[in-house]
Design a protein around this motif. Structure first.
Motif, PDB file in Angstrom:
ATOM      1  N   ALA A 296       0.836  -1.208   0.000  1.00 12.29           N
ATOM      2  CA  ALA A 296       0.000   0.000   0.000  1.00 12.29           C
ATOM      3  C   ALA A 296       0.865   1.251   0.000  1.00 12.29           C
ATOM      4  O   ALA A 296       0.572   2.227  -0.700  1.00 12.29           O
ATOM      5  CB  ALA A 296      -0.935  -0.010   1.203  1.00 12.29           C
ATOM      6  N   ALA A 297       1.956   1.230   0.777  1.00 14.63           N
ATOM      7  CA  ALA A 297       2.874   2.371   0.802  1.00 14.63           C
ATOM      8  C   ALA A 297       3.519   2.575  -0.560  1.00 14.63           C
ATOM      9  O   ALA A 297       3.667   3.714  -1.036  1.00 14.63           O
ATOM     10  CB  ALA A 297       3.941   2.159   1.874  1.00 14.63           C
ATOM     11  N   LEU A 298       3.900   1.494  -1.216  1.00 17.65           N
ATOM     12  CA  LEU A 298       4.486   1.579  -2.553  1.00 17.65           C
ATOM     13  C   LEU A 298       3.484   2.168  -3.540  1.00 17.65           C
ATOM     14  O   LEU A 298       3.833   3.013  -4.376  1.00 17.65           O
ATOM     15  CB  LEU A 298       4.933   0.196  -3.020  1.00 17.65           C
ATOM     16  N   ALA A 299       2.230   1.737  -3.441  1.00 16.86           N
ATOM     17  CA  ALA A 299       1.202   2.242  -4.350  1.00 16.86           C
ATOM     18  C   ALA A 299       0.969   3.733  -4.140  1.00 16.86           C
ATOM     19  O   ALA A 299       0.765   4.481  -5.106  1.00 16.86           O
ATOM     20  CB  ALA A 299      -0.104   1.467  -4.144  1.00 16.86           C
ATOM     21  N   ILE A 300       1.008   4.174  -2.898  1.00 15.89           N
ATOM     22  CA  ILE A 300       0.832   5.607  -2.609  1.00 15.89           C
ATOM     23  C   ILE A 300       1.979   6.415  -3.209  1.00 15.89           C
ATOM     24  O   ILE A 300       1.778   7.484  -3.793  1.00 15.89           O
ATOM     25  CB  ILE A 300       0.730   5.842  -1.092  1.00 15.89           C
ATOM     26  N   LYS A 301       3.202   5.894  -3.080  1.00 14.97           N
ATOM     27  CA  LYS A 301       4.356   6.588  -3.658  1.00 14.97           C
ATOM     28  C   LYS A 301       4.246   6.636  -5.179  1.00 14.97           C
ATOM     29  O   LYS A 301       4.471   7.686  -5.798  1.00 14.97           O
ATOM     30  CB  LYS A 301       5.649   5.888  -3.237  1.00 14.97           C
ATOM     31  N   GLN A 302       3.908   5.521  -5.786  1.00 19.31           N
ATOM     32  CA  GLN A 302       3.812   5.451  -7.243  1.00 19.31           C
ATOM     33  C   GLN A 302       2.718   6.361  -7.777  1.00 19.31           C
ATOM     34  O   GLN A 302       2.856   6.935  -8.872  1.00 19.31           O
ATOM     35  CB  GLN A 302       3.561   4.006  -7.672  1.00 19.31           C
ATOM     36  N   SER A 303       1.639   6.520  -7.033  1.00 18.37           N
ATOM     37  CA  SER A 303       0.493   7.308  -7.488  1.00 18.37           C
ATOM     38  C   SER A 303       0.600   8.781  -7.113  1.00 18.37           C
ATOM     39  O   SER A 303      -0.351   9.527  -7.311  1.00 18.37           O
ATOM     40  CB  SER A 303      -0.801   6.729  -6.907  1.00 18.37           C
ATOM     41  N   ARG A 304       1.733   9.180  -6.537  1.00 25.89           N
ATOM     42  CA  ARG A 304       1.954  10.570  -6.129  1.00 25.89           C
ATOM     43  C   ARG A 304       0.936  11.022  -5.095  1.00 25.89           C
ATOM     44  O   ARG A 304       0.543  12.191  -5.029  1.00 25.89           O
ATOM     45  CB  ARG A 304       1.901  11.509  -7.334  1.00 25.89           C
ATOM     46  N   GLY A 305       0.465  10.091  -4.260  1.00 23.86           N
ATOM     47  CA  GLY A 305      -0.479  10.441  -3.209  1.00 23.86           C
ATOM     48  C   GLY A 305      -1.932  10.410  -3.629  1.00 23.86           C
ATOM     49  O   GLY A 305      -2.810  10.716  -2.819  1.00 23.86           O
ATOM     50  N   ASP A 306      -2.223  10.063  -4.871  1.00 25.96           N
ATOM     51  CA  ASP A 306      -3.604   9.913  -5.320  1.00 25.96           C
ATOM     52  C   ASP A 306      -4.112   8.574  -4.795  1.00 25.96           C
ATOM     53  O   ASP A 306      -3.782   7.511  -5.334  1.00 25.96           O
ATOM     54  CB  ASP A 306      -3.655   9.954  -6.850  1.00 25.96           C
ATOM     55  N   LEU A 307      -4.911   8.608  -3.729  1.00 27.34           N
ATOM     56  CA  LEU A 307      -5.282   7.368  -3.053  1.00 27.34           C
ATOM     57  C   LEU A 307      -6.154   6.467  -3.916  1.00 27.34           C
ATOM     58  O   LEU A 307      -6.046   5.244  -3.840  1.00 27.34           O
ATOM     59  CB  LEU A 307      -5.980   7.685  -1.728  1.00 27.34           C
ATOM     60  N   ILE A 308      -7.021   7.051  -4.743  1.00 25.07           N
ATOM     61  CA  ILE A 308      -7.851   6.204  -5.609  1.00 25.07           C
ATOM     62  C   ILE A 308      -6.984   5.500  -6.648  1.00 25.07           C
ATOM     63  O   ILE A 308      -7.179   4.316  -6.940  1.00 25.07           O
ATOM     64  CB  ILE A 308      -8.961   7.034  -6.265  1.00 25.07           C
TER      65      ILE A 308
END
Length: 363
Positions: free
Chosen positions: A60-72
């Motif tokens: 989940a942390a990796l996904a947040i970093k990859q998405s630039r903080g866009d949670l959706i």
């Protein structure tokens, strides 16, 4: 797709490179690590895990970093990754009564066995900006207590002993898995709860708020809200018994709602229920309110026309990934469709002008 446009593939590659550059930001500032996101943005991590249906703080942390903080977008990444994972079994239902509680409060009973545990929460803060954080100053840690490890019975159980709350006997049927089977209506309560726990927090919150403002019969009290870790167990056929394979943090909320009774049941309280991964108490409370609003039919209540009571409306529009996909697909090329619409409008305008000219000539 834009690949079909002249130079489209090269443009897309450049867009990817530009995105990576924007994601990194100013290279003179230290890069944010996934460990920092996991430990210091834990509530964002919890939301991504809950709505992505995958309990893994690191991913989940990796996904947040990859998405630039866009949670959706991060939730989308987690769900996509989840589909690649093998499924080798199913765990037993978790026992939330055995939860090691970091936080446990009740708005219905002042003195509950085990006491009220305020835990880590924003509820009692002054909502003032702490500029020490901007100065990279470490805030002195508060004195903390160890989570409760002894069993903590649910508050609603005490109402049940006196027959004051509707008895809910768990079903022996295995709930359907909405990640593998499409939704169908009407849906049973287990299916609705699955949908709500994966649903967008903002959407569920808005529906819950609407019920409190009178758009459903839903005057609720928080019977209990608890956050903590529970053991996850799985039966091993070769062993003949269940073993603990890990633990996970959950937020559970039970609301106590009024119920006037029916021809077969006396006046008593009913429940709304919310259970979400991680520390996500706003979502759990909202989920419990919407769950109760959706129960109007099984409780023999009147349909008041409220959005939160409309099962198809709630369940069909709560998923932020589906909503995002349908919303954002209109950014893709629709050249042929638009040209067809354009020709139709031109034809209608020409016909209208011809009719006006004919009428004027006749006069």
């Amino acid at each position: 797709m834009y690949v079909a446009v002249k130079g489209g593939e090269r443009a897309i590659d450049n867009a990817h490179a530009w995105l990576a550059e924007e994601r990194r930001g100013d290279t003179s500032v230290a890069e944010l690590s996934t460990d920092q996101i996991r430990e210091q943005l834990s509530l964002a991590v919890n939301r991504v895990m809950a709505e992505g249906s995958l309990y893994d703080p690191d991913l989940a942390a990796l996904a947040i970093k990859q998405s630039r903080g866009d949670l959706i977008e991060a939730i989308f990444l987690i769900r996509a990754y989840r589909t690649t994972l093998p499924r080798f079994g199913a765990s037993l239902p978790v026992e939330t009564a055995d939860m090691a509680c970091d936080r446990r409060i009740s708005a219905t009973f002042k003195d509950v066995p085990g006491g009220q545990v305020l835990g880590p929460t924003f509820d009692y803060t002054h909502r003032l900006l702490d500029f020490k954080l901007a100065a990279d100053g470490e805030v002195a840690p508060a004195a903390t207590s160890e989570p409760r490890t002894e069993p903590t019975p649910h508050v609603t159980g005490f109402l049940g002993q006196d027959g004051l709350i509707q008895d809910e006997t768990p079903s022996d049927e295995t709930p359907r898995d909405i990640t593998r089977e499409p939704m169908s209506y009407p849906a049973d309560r287990a299916t609705r709860l699955q949908n709500l726990t994966r649903g967008d927090e903002g959407f569920i919150l808005s529906l819950a708020y609407s019920t409190q403002r009178g758009y459903a019969r839903n005057h609720a009290f928080v019977g209990e809200l608890r956050i903590g870790k529970v053991a996850v167990e799985m039966e091993i056929p070769e062993l003949g018994f269940a073993i603990e394979i890990g633990e996970m943090e959950l937020t559970e909320c039970e609301t106590v709602n009024q119920f006037a009774g029916s021809k077969t049941e006396p006046p008593q309280f009913t429940r709304g229920y919310g259970l979400v991964m991680g520390q996500t108490e706003r979502k759990a409370i909202a989920m419990a309110l919407v769950d109760r609003a959706l129960r109007w039919k099984e409780l023999g209540e009147d349909f008041l026309g409220a959005a939160a009571q409309d099962e198809e409306f709630v369940l069909s529009h709560s998923d932020n990934i589906q909503a995002t996909g349908f919303l954002e697909h209109i950014k893709l090329p629709h050249y042929v469709d638009f040209q067809a619409e354009l020709e139709l409008v031109r034809k209608l305008r020409a016909e209208a002008e011809q009719n006006v000219a004919t009428k004027e000539a006749a006069e």
